[in-house]
Design a protein around this motif. Sequence first.
Motif, PDB file in Angstrom:
ATOM      1  N   VAL A   4       0.867  -1.183   0.000  1.00 40.57           N
ATOM      2  CA  VAL A   4       0.000   0.000   0.000  1.00 40.57           C
ATOM      3  C   VAL A   4       0.903   1.232   0.000  1.00 40.57           C
ATOM      4  CG1 VAL A   4      -1.913  -1.129   1.215  1.00 40.57           C
ATOM      5  CG2 VAL A   4      -0.113  -0.009   2.530  1.00 40.57           C
ATOM      6  N   GLY A   5       0.295   2.393  -0.243  1.00 38.34           N
ATOM      7  CA  GLY A   5       1.083   3.620  -0.250  1.00 38.34           C
ATOM      8  C   GLY A   5       1.567   3.977   1.151  1.00 38.34           C
ATOM      9  N   LYS A   6       2.486   4.915   1.227  1.00 42.42           N
ATOM     10  CA  LYS A   6       2.931   5.410   2.545  1.00 42.42           C
ATOM     11  C   LYS A   6       1.711   5.924   3.312  1.00 42.42           C
ATOM     12  CE  LYS A   6       5.928   8.843   4.665  1.00 42.42           C
ATOM     13  NZ  LYS A   6       6.885   9.928   4.466  1.00 42.42           N
ATOM     14  N   TYR A   7       0.780   6.536   2.575  1.00 38.58           N
ATOM     15  CA  TYR A   7      -0.489   6.971   3.163  1.00 38.58           C
ATOM     16  C   TYR A   7      -1.591   6.073   2.601  1.00 38.58           C
ATOM     17  CZ  TYR A   7       2.444  10.904   4.297  1.00 38.58           C
ATOM     18  OH  TYR A   7       3.485  11.670   4.776  1.00 38.58           O
ATOM     19  N   PHE A   8      -2.167   5.270   3.490  1.00 37.95           N
ATOM     20  CA  PHE A   8      -3.177   4.285   3.076  1.00 37.95           C
ATOM     21  C   PHE A   8      -4.553   4.857   3.404  1.00 37.95           C
ATOM     22  CE2 PHE A   8      -5.465   0.222   4.295  1.00 37.95           C
ATOM     23  CZ  PHE A   8      -5.795  -0.081   2.988  1.00 37.95           C
ATOM     24  N   ILE A   9      -5.330   5.121   2.367  1.00 34.28           N
ATOM     25  CA  ILE A   9      -6.592   5.845   2.510  1.00 34.28           C
ATOM     26  C   ILE A   9      -7.767   4.871   2.431  1.00 34.28           C
ATOM     27  CG2 ILE A   9      -8.059   7.583   1.389  1.00 34.28           C
ATOM     28  CD1 ILE A   9      -5.171   8.651   0.372  1.00 34.28           C
ATOM     29  N   GLN A  10      -8.582   4.860   3.490  1.00 31.93           N
ATOM     30  CA  GLN A  10      -9.751   3.984   3.510  1.00 31.93           C
ATOM     31  C   GLN A  10     -11.000   4.866   3.491  1.00 31.93           C
ATOM     32  OE1 GLN A  10      -9.212   0.516   6.337  1.00 31.93           O
ATOM     33  NE2 GLN A  10      -7.530   1.796   7.026  1.00 31.93           N
ATOM     34  N   VAL A  11     -11.740   4.773   2.409  1.00 30.65           N
ATOM     35  CA  VAL A  11     -12.928   5.618   2.249  1.00 30.65           C
ATOM     36  C   VAL A  11     -14.156   4.838   2.690  1.00 30.65           C
ATOM     37  CG1 VAL A  11     -14.280   6.988   0.642  1.00 30.65           C
ATOM     38  CG2 VAL A  11     -11.829   6.657   0.219  1.00 30.65           C
ATOM     39  N   CYS A  12     -14.875   5.379   3.676  1.00 31.59           N
ATOM     40  CA  CYS A  12     -16.099   4.706   4.123  1.00 31.59           C
ATOM     41  C   CYS A  12     -17.194   4.934   3.084  1.00 31.59           C
ATOM     42  CB  CYS A  12     -16.536   5.251   5.476  1.00 31.59           C
ATOM     43  SG  CYS A  12     -18.165   4.610   5.908  1.00 31.59           S
ATOM     44  N   THR A  13     -17.767   3.824   2.587  1.00 24.73           N
ATOM     45  CA  THR A  13     -18.863   3.961   1.608  1.00 24.73           C
ATOM     46  C   THR A  13     -20.120   3.240   2.092  1.00 24.73           C
ATOM     47  OG1 THR A  13     -17.885   2.135   0.352  1.00 24.73           O
ATOM     48  CG2 THR A  13     -17.432   4.345  -0.449  1.00 24.73           C
ATOM     49  N   THR A  14     -20.269   3.135   3.418  1.00 24.20           N
ATOM     50  CA  THR A  14     -21.524   2.591   3.972  1.00 24.20           C
ATOM     51  C   THR A  14     -22.597   3.705   3.934  1.00 24.20           C
ATOM     52  OG1 THR A  14     -20.295   1.032   5.292  1.00 24.20           O
ATOM     53  CG2 THR A  14     -22.521   1.463   6.015  1.00 24.20           C
ATOM     54  N   SER A  15     -23.868   3.295   4.028  1.00 20.13           N
ATOM     55  CA  SER A  15     -25.002   4.194   3.721  1.00 20.13           C
ATOM     56  C   SER A  15     -24.890   5.628   4.250  1.00 20.13           C
ATOM     57  CB  SER A  15     -26.314   3.571   4.190  1.00 20.13           C
ATOM     58  OG  SER A  15     -26.366   2.239   3.781  1.00 20.13           O
ATOM     59  N   PRO A  16     -24.674   5.870   5.575  1.00 24.62           N
ATOM     60  CA  PRO A  16     -24.653   7.272   6.025  1.00 24.62           C
ATOM     61  C   PRO A  16     -23.601   8.111   5.297  1.00 24.62           C
ATOM     62  CG  PRO A  16     -24.857   5.815   7.899  1.00 24.62           C
ATOM     63  CD  PRO A  16     -24.592   4.941   6.707  1.00 24.62           C
ATOM     64  N   CYS A  17     -22.407   7.550   5.100  1.00 20.31           N
ATOM     65  CA  CYS A  17     -21.375   8.303   4.380  1.00 20.31           C
ATOM     66  C   CYS A  17     -21.750   8.452   2.909  1.00 20.31           C
ATOM     67  CB  CYS A  17     -20.010   7.629   4.526  1.00 20.31           C
ATOM     68  SG  CYS A  17     -19.220   8.004   6.107  1.00 20.31           S
ATOM     69  N   LEU A  18     -22.335   7.389   2.355  1.00 16.31           N
ATOM     70  CA  LEU A  18     -22.711   7.423   0.939  1.00 16.31           C
ATOM     71  C   LEU A  18     -23.759   8.520   0.697  1.00 16.31           C
ATOM     72  CD1 LEU A  18     -21.665   5.741  -1.377  1.00 16.31           C
ATOM     73  CD2 LEU A  18     -23.623   4.239  -1.131  1.00 16.31           C
ATOM     74  N   LEU A  19     -24.749   8.589   1.620  1.00 18.26           N
ATOM     75  CA  LEU A  19     -25.802   9.603   1.471  1.00 18.26           C
ATOM     76  C   LEU A  19     -25.251  11.017   1.617  1.00 18.26           C
ATOM     77  CD1 LEU A  19     -28.617   7.855   3.539  1.00 18.26           C
ATOM     78  CD2 LEU A  19     -28.640   8.312   1.080  1.00 18.26           C
ATOM     79  N   ARG A  20     -24.142  11.138   2.340  1.00 20.61           N
ATOM     80  CA  ARG A  20     -23.554  12.468   2.563  1.00 20.61           C
ATOM     81  C   ARG A  20     -22.438  12.781   1.571  1.00 20.61           C
ATOM     82  NH1 ARG A  20     -25.051  16.547   5.245  1.00 20.61           N
ATOM     83  NH2 ARG A  20     -23.078  16.870   6.306  1.00 20.61           N
ATOM     84  N   GLY A  21     -22.270  11.926   0.558  1.00 24.17           N
ATOM     85  CA  GLY A  21     -21.328  12.303  -0.513  1.00 24.17           C
ATOM     86  C   GLY A  21     -20.044  11.504  -0.606  1.00 24.17           C
ATOM     87  N   ALA A  22     -20.023  10.275  -0.054  1.00 24.75           N
ATOM     88  CA  ALA A  22     -18.791   9.475  -0.145  1.00 24.75           C
ATOM     89  C   ALA A  22     -18.375   9.202  -1.591  1.00 24.75           C
ATOM     90  CB  ALA A  22     -18.970   8.150   0.604  1.00 24.75           C
ATOM     91  N   GLY A  23     -19.386   9.190  -2.500  1.00 26.16           N
ATOM     92  CA  GLY A  23     -19.074   8.956  -3.919  1.00 26.16           C
ATOM     93  C   GLY A  23     -18.090   9.996  -4.443  1.00 26.16           C
ATOM     94  N   LYS A  24     -18.204  11.226  -3.930  1.00 21.11           N
ATOM     95  CA  LYS A  24     -17.285  12.281  -4.390  1.00 21.11           C
ATOM     96  C   LYS A  24     -15.862  12.026  -3.890  1.00 21.11           C
ATOM     97  CE  LYS A  24     -20.818  15.800  -4.638  1.00 21.11           C
ATOM     98  NZ  LYS A  24     -21.492  16.836  -3.880  1.00 21.11           N
ATOM     99  N   ILE A  25     -15.766  11.432  -2.695  1.00 23.77           N
ATOM    100  CA  ILE A  25     -14.423  11.123  -2.173  1.00 23.77           C
ATOM    101  C   ILE A  25     -13.777  10.050  -3.048  1.00 23.77           C
ATOM    102  CG2 ILE A  25     -13.105  10.384  -0.158  1.00 23.77           C
ATOM    103  CD1 ILE A  25     -15.378  11.225   1.607  1.00 23.77           C
ATOM    104  N   VAL A  26     -14.596   9.047  -3.403  1.00 23.32           N
ATOM    105  CA  VAL A  26     -14.079   7.977  -4.271  1.00 23.32           C
ATOM    106  C   VAL A  26     -13.599   8.576  -5.596  1.00 23.32           C
ATOM    107  CG1 VAL A  26     -14.766   5.944  -5.612  1.00 23.32           C
ATOM    108  CG2 VAL A  26     -15.433   6.130  -3.217  1.00 23.32           C
ATOM    109  N   LYS A  27     -14.392   9.488  -6.157  1.00 23.18           N
ATOM    110  CA  LYS A  27     -14.012  10.118  -7.449  1.00 23.18           C
ATOM    111  C   LYS A  27     -12.683  10.847  -7.311  1.00 23.18           C
ATOM    112  CE  LYS A  27     -17.224  10.322 -10.906  1.00 23.18           C
ATOM    113  NZ  LYS A  27     -18.458   9.738 -10.349  1.00 23.18           N
TER     114      LYS A  27
END
Length: 200
Positions: free
Chosen positions: A89-112
């Motif tokens: 993994v990278g020196k900085y390992f980024i884990q994006v939460c994509t469960t419903s509450p985060c998804l409803l609040r815009g997690a898709g934009k973080i993934v993008k």
Amino acid sequence: MSIKKVHDKQPKNFEFTSENLETANKILNNYPKKNKKSAVMPLLYLAQKQNNNWIPLAALKYIGKFLSMPYIKVYEIATFYTMYNLAPVGKYFIQVCTTSPCLLRGAGKIVKSCQNKISQNQNEVSENGMCSWTEVECLGACVNAPMMQVNHGYYEDLDSESVDKILDSFLKDNPIKPGSSRNRTNTAPENNKINGVNNA
Ligand code: FES
């Protein structure tokens, strides 16, 4: 990362450093001798910490021998739990939460943003080796959704702008501090005010 690339990066051998060997033996002391296999999870975590946040196959075999348990059992555990990384993994390992509450609040934009700035696919290290990202289930900070975890820090209340800024800071190896990107204190209300009184 492709299977071939992961294969090329696998070290032939692994053993704990003398300091980690001491830690491993202390961990073993937490368990009755007949149940020493129960130490497999903290030992996997220790191996991951020692090896730039991922566990090579040689370490799985080493831990199997260390605990007198079959390698396949260690492998089963390491592949079941998502907190173990079995590829670099990278020196900085980024884990994006994509469960419903985060998804409803815009997690898709973080993934993008991760796709645009780090790598199109999950689990691929950025060209400069600084970052990699993956989607994960709820990280228990839903009240500050959407959020992501980077190494041991939580970055919360994110939007496209703040994520881009944070990702740039990691890619430049000059990380922004974790916390709320709207400057909330922990989970305090906006502007840290309760009934108009500043709570900071
Ligand atoms: S749903 Fe994202 S932290 Fe819980």
